[in-house]
Design a protein around this motif. Structure first.
Motif, short mmCIF file in Angstrom:
data_model
loop_
_atom_site.label_atom_id
_atom_site.label_comp_id
_atom_site.label_asym_id
_atom_site.label_seq_id
_atom_site.Cartn_x
_atom_site.Cartn_y
_atom_site.Cartn_z
N THR A 41 10.42 -6.61 -5.95
CA THR A 41 9.69 -5.36 -5.75
C THR A 41 10.18 -4.30 -6.73
N ASP A 157 2.26 -7.08 -4.54
CA ASP A 157 3.57 -7.31 -3.94
C ASP A 157 3.42 -7.96 -2.57
N GLU A 158 3.62 -9.25 -2.50
CA GLU A 158 3.51 -10.02 -1.25
C GLU A 158 2.23 -9.71 -0.48
MG LIG Z 1 10.01 -7.03 -1.98
#
Ligand SMILES: [Mg+2]
Ligand SMILES: Nc1ncnc2c1ncn2[C@@H]1O[C@H](COP(=O)(O)OP(=O)(O)O)[C@@H](O)[C@H]1O
Length: 338
Positions: A41, A157-158
């Motif tokens: 991240t 991000d995910e």
């Molecule tokens: Mg992360």
């Protein structure tokens, strides 16, 4: 087209990412993969402009963007938590950035409908308040919103982590499809190996703020460069030199000679000895998964797990003697640290 050069990122005194170097090609689907806390991240946010590196530079198409503000970077961002405006319709969420840019009403309508089609949202769904939509639909809205201003780069991000397994798989397929159709350069973050393998053109495996290996999915899986990558990316039998000898292989004939791995589907066995280098072993456990069986085999004290396709001709029972064969080229060898 994206280049990270000697990037260091800190949170106060804590160095989350010490010295990052990698390149993402035009149109590529590039994934940062690694366990929680390894700096994925952090890296992504530095590309989007939310975090300022303490050292190094980030270039896009040859120009240094390290100091360029977020809204001038042409990076569209999708988060794990959808981060939508909860009181607005899907339509208004997608249109938001375009309204700020004072685009004409006609343009906005055309663009929103085009984006909705791309991410598989119907015109009826567009009128819904996002808080009344399922997680999968909300994430489709978030992706459309991220693409609305035609960014050069899409970062995610995910994006699938909050969805249940079934939705995760269907949205994953759709992400792959639209990325291939539109060819937008994509930097994707996940801790899920299977997701990374299925989606990516190339993967960077992160460990502790550092990249352990960059490669295409086959390279990462079949030619894992480090023991960490080997263990993180999928299941593998861990073997020592003594186990290799039992299996008829010379441990000193490998590049590194103190720890070895072989993936379960690369351990083949058969009831007949016809295999040129089959070594006798005994099946000690079996789990049946429909398409394949998952076996544990004992070869003179060395335990191996093996995935094998089931067929009528070859169905194995616990206690049965089988002949195991292993190709030398499928052995991964490493030097253990310390
Ligand atoms: Mg992360
Ligand atoms: N805002 C923050 N302040 C201090 N440390 C942070 C902050 N955000 C992340 N970290 C630390 O930086 C490291 C990398 O975090 P992160 O990039 O979020 O990892 P990942 O996304 O791979 O799970 C972790 O050790 C984490 O605890």
């Amino acid at each position: 087209m994206i280049t990270f050069k000697n990037i260091e990122i800190r949170y106060g005194d804590f160095v989350a990412v010490p010295d990052l170097n990698f390149e993402v090609k035009e149109g590529e689907f590039f994934t940062l993969l690694g366990p929680s806390g390894c700096g994925k991240t952090t890296t992504l946010r530095s590309l989007a402009g939310f975090l300022k590196p303490s050292k190094g530079s980030i270039e896009v198409d040859g120009s240094d963007i390290t100091k360029v503000p977020i809204d001038e970077r042409q990076v569209g961002m999708v988060f794990q938590s959808y981060a939508l405006f909860p009181t607005m319709s899907a339509y208004d969420n997608i249109a938001f950035g375009l309204k700020i840019e004072k685009k004409s009403k006609d343009y906005i309508e055309k663009r929103v409908l085009e984006l909705a089609k791309m991410v598989d949202l119907t015109p009826e769904q567009l009128q819904k308040n996002v808080s009344n939509m399922s997680g999968g639909q909300q994430q489709r809205v978030a992706i459309a919103r991220a693409l609305a201003k035609k960014p050069k780069i899409l970062v995610m991000d995910e994006p699938l982590s909050n969805l249940d397994a079934k939705l995760r798989k269907s949205l994953r397929k759709d992400i792959k499809n639209f990325q291939q159709t539109f060819g937008i350069t994509t930097v994707y973050v996940t801790h899920d190996q299977e997701e990374a393998l299925m989606l990516s053109d190339r993967i960077a495996v992160f460990n502790n703020g550092k990249i352990e290996q960059i490669g295409n999915p086959e390279q990462i899986y079949n030619e894992s460069a480090t023991e960490f990558v080997c263990k993180f990316i999928g299941e593998a039998n861990h073997l020592l030199a003594k186990d290799l000898k039992i299996l008829g292989l010379d441990p000193t004939s490998f590049q590194a000679d103190n720890t070895f791995y072989i993936r379960p589907e690369k351990v083949s066995f058969s009831r007949t000895e016809s295999n040129h280098n089959g070594i006798a072993g005994e099946i000690v456990s079996k789990e049946f998964y429909g398409m394949y069986g998952y076996y544990q085999i004992d070869v003179s004290g060395t335990r191996l797990v093996s995935f094998q396709r089931e067929s009528k001709a070859e169905q194995h029972q616990i206690g049965e003697t089988v002949y195991v064969s292993i190709e030398k080229e499928n052995i991964l060898s490493y030097l253990t640290e310390g």
